[in-house]
Design an enzyme around this catalytic site. Sequence first.
Site, short mmCIF file in Angstrom:
data_model
loop_
_atom_site.label_atom_id
_atom_site.label_comp_id
_atom_site.label_asym_id
_atom_site.label_seq_id
_atom_site.Cartn_x
_atom_site.Cartn_y
_atom_site.Cartn_z
N ARG A 157 0.83 -1.22 0.00
CA ARG A 157 0.00 0.00 0.00
C ARG A 157 0.86 1.26 0.00
O ARG A 157 0.45 2.31 -0.52
CB ARG A 157 -0.98 -0.05 1.19
CG ARG A 157 -2.07 -1.08 0.93
CD ARG A 157 -2.90 -1.49 2.10
NE ARG A 157 -3.80 -2.61 1.69
CZ ARG A 157 -4.52 -3.35 2.51
NH1 ARG A 157 -4.49 -3.12 3.81
NH2 ARG A 157 -5.28 -4.32 2.04
N GLN A 187 -9.41 33.55 -10.18
CA GLN A 187 -9.51 32.99 -8.82
C GLN A 187 -10.00 31.54 -8.81
O GLN A 187 -9.57 30.74 -7.98
CB GLN A 187 -10.42 33.87 -7.96
CG GLN A 187 -9.72 35.17 -7.56
CD GLN A 187 -10.53 35.99 -6.59
OE1 GLN A 187 -11.66 35.65 -6.25
NE2 GLN A 187 -9.95 37.10 -6.14
N GLU A 205 -4.88 -3.46 -4.28
CA GLU A 205 -4.17 -3.57 -2.98
C GLU A 205 -5.04 -3.03 -1.83
O GLU A 205 -4.53 -2.42 -0.88
CB GLU A 205 -2.80 -2.93 -3.06
CG GLU A 205 -1.98 -3.61 -4.16
CD GLU A 205 -0.50 -3.55 -4.00
OE1 GLU A 205 -0.02 -3.36 -2.87
OE2 GLU A 205 0.19 -3.72 -5.02
N1 CAA Z 1 -0.74 -7.67 9.43
C1 CAA Z 1 -0.63 -8.89 10.00
N2 CAA Z 1 -1.70 -9.66 10.30
C2 CAA Z 1 -2.91 -9.17 10.01
C3 CAA Z 1 -3.11 -7.91 9.41
C4 CAA Z 1 -1.95 -7.14 9.13
N3 CAA Z 1 -2.04 -5.94 8.54
N4 CAA Z 1 -4.43 -7.69 9.24
C5 CAA Z 1 -5.06 -8.78 9.71
N5 CAA Z 1 -4.14 -9.67 10.18
C6 CAA Z 1 -4.40 -10.97 10.82
C7 CAA Z 1 -5.27 -10.78 12.05
O1 CAA Z 1 -4.48 -10.47 13.18
C8 CAA Z 1 -5.96 -12.11 12.15
O2 CAA Z 1 -5.03 -13.03 12.71
P1 CAA Z 1 -5.49 -14.10 13.83
O3 CAA Z 1 -6.38 -15.06 13.12
O4 CAA Z 1 -4.20 -14.71 14.27
O5 CAA Z 1 -6.21 -13.32 14.90
C9 CAA Z 1 -6.16 -12.53 10.71
O6 CAA Z 1 -5.19 -11.78 9.93
C10 CAA Z 1 -7.55 -12.23 10.21
O7 CAA Z 1 -7.76 -10.83 10.36
P2 CAA Z 1 -9.20 -10.15 10.26
O8 CAA Z 1 -10.16 -10.92 11.14
O9 CAA Z 1 -9.04 -8.70 10.48
O10 CAA Z 1 -9.60 -10.48 8.76
P3 CAA Z 1 -10.84 -10.01 7.93
O11 CAA Z 1 -11.40 -11.19 7.23
O12 CAA Z 1 -11.76 -9.16 8.76
O13 CAA Z 1 -10.16 -9.14 6.77
C11 CAA Z 1 -9.38 -7.15 5.74
C12 CAA Z 1 -9.47 -8.00 7.00
C13 CAA Z 1 -8.67 -5.88 6.15
C14 CAA Z 1 -10.74 -6.79 5.17
C15 CAA Z 1 -8.55 -7.92 4.68
O14 CAA Z 1 -9.25 -9.03 4.18
C16 CAA Z 1 -8.13 -7.05 3.51
O15 CAA Z 1 -7.16 -6.31 3.59
N6 CAA Z 1 -8.85 -7.16 2.37
C17 CAA Z 1 -8.42 -6.51 1.14
C18 CAA Z 1 -7.61 -7.46 0.33
C19 CAA Z 1 -6.73 -6.75 -0.65
O16 CAA Z 1 -6.09 -5.75 -0.34
N7 CAA Z 1 -6.64 -7.31 -1.84
C20 CAA Z 1 -5.77 -6.78 -2.82
C21 CAA Z 1 -5.42 -7.85 -3.77
S1 CAA Z 1 -3.76 -7.87 -4.26
C22 CAA Z 1 -3.59 -6.71 -5.46
O17 CAA Z 1 -4.40 -5.89 -5.70
C23 CAA Z 1 -2.28 -6.81 -6.11
C24 CAA Z 1 -2.15 -6.25 -7.45
O18 CAA Z 1 -2.54 -6.86 -8.40
C25 CAA Z 1 -1.41 -5.00 -7.65
#
Ligand code: CAA
Length: 386
Positions: A244, A280, A368
């Site tokens: 990000r 402006q 992302e």
């Molecule tokens: N760092 C480390 N661990 C993390 C974390 C972080 N930033 N965020 C969550 N976790 C861990 C939590 O601690 C939890 O661990 P435990 O099971 O041990 O407690 C586990 O992950 C699950 O966490 P959540 O319950 O918070 O998970 P959630 O299902 O509620 O999802 C979310 C959280 C923020 C919505 C996540 O799913 C998310 O970021 N979604 C977006 C996905 C994304 O960014 N996709 C992009 C695709 S890749 C891309 O775009 C690449 C490209 O082509 C350029």
Amino acid sequence: MDFKLTEEQLMIQDVARRIAQDKIAPSAEHHDATGEFPLDNIRTLGENGLMGIEVPAEYGGAGMDPISYVLAMIEIAAADAAHSTIMSVNNSLFCNGILKYGTEEQKQLYVRAIAEGREIGAFALTEPQSGSDATAMRCKAVKREDGTWAINGKKSWITSGPVAKYIVLFALTDPTAGARGITAFMIDTSKPGFHKGKTEPKLGIRASATCEIEFTDYVASADDVLGKEGEGFKIAMTVLDAGRIGIASQAIGIARAAYEKTLEYVRERQAFGAPIGTFQMTQAKIADMKCKLDAATLLTLRAAWQKGQFDQGGAKFSNEAAIAKLTASEAAMWIAHQAVQIHGGMGYSKEMPLERYFRDAKITEIYEGTSEIQRLVIARNETGLR
Ligand code: CAA
């Protein structure tokens, strides 16, 4: 607080700016029009250390800090966003995760090839039915009696999928364990059982190749597991925190390019007997563009600084990265929109790059983690509620 950049940071910024201006900018329009993957330019970026900026020299990288990465990304994105997408995935999503969670063998094999620009890497998390809700994945890896894994399933929207040699893949290994039932694997796309679909036609970042990929009985060895079994979701989230910052930097690059073109235009373009920059309504837009650009830049440098602390055992930077990406991507979209508006018909024309900046900026609010997901991450961090 010291806002002065170090000699090293200025040096990599200069290297990136030179390549951006000499090699990338002149062909940006061609790559946008044709969607041709810029392999030669990517190799040049790799040869100059820009595909593994934070990768230590022992694994073929430039061994620099996250602030250097931000500065270099901004320069490349200002010349062409598609190049910076490929650069960002290689640096953040691919190299970062393997450096943090990989074995020595994995670092030597996979990180070195990508950091030196010899090969392209990709990151496969998203699936047709699972985007923001990343734990809803269906791609499965089943452990066999001999300790190897059979992988089956689809991944979609894979940046660099059509050209990647290696992919960091996230697959379900225990469907009963939720986020703890996901494991990361290193994939070699030349092995049997790996297939790629058609390249997606996209609104912007057209030279960054994107496709669906599919696995049919792809066999991964025990050595192909990245990190520990069941640790995949944590790896994906940690890597996305770093990613990000890369996308925030990309957004800043696009916004800066749109802003600089607009500054030139408002000084030259005459209307009602005066340069339009003296009106402006134009001045208000210029001031707001500059404030948003500077705010995005400072927040992104703060996130990068925090990542540097995290890399040395300090606190997590998820919140800072989400704040930076949200602010920078929305600033880029707003600034590109205003730039097109100020340029009027010329902003809408393919004779100028404004419409490209406008199309390219949009993706930074989507991939992302969408802006909605960044708001969710920030609110959860701020309130402590879920
Ligand atoms: N760092 C480390 N661990 C993390 C974390 C972080 N930033 N965020 C969550 N976790 C861990 C939590 O601690 C939890 O661990 P435990 O099971 O041990 O407690 C586990 O992950 C699950 O966490 P959540 O319950 O918070 O998970 P959630 O299902 O509620 O999802 C979310 C959280 C923020 C919505 C996540 O799913 C998310 O970021 N979604 C977006 C996905 C994304 O960014 N996709 C992009 C695709 S890749 C891309 O775009 C690449 C490209 O082509 C350029």
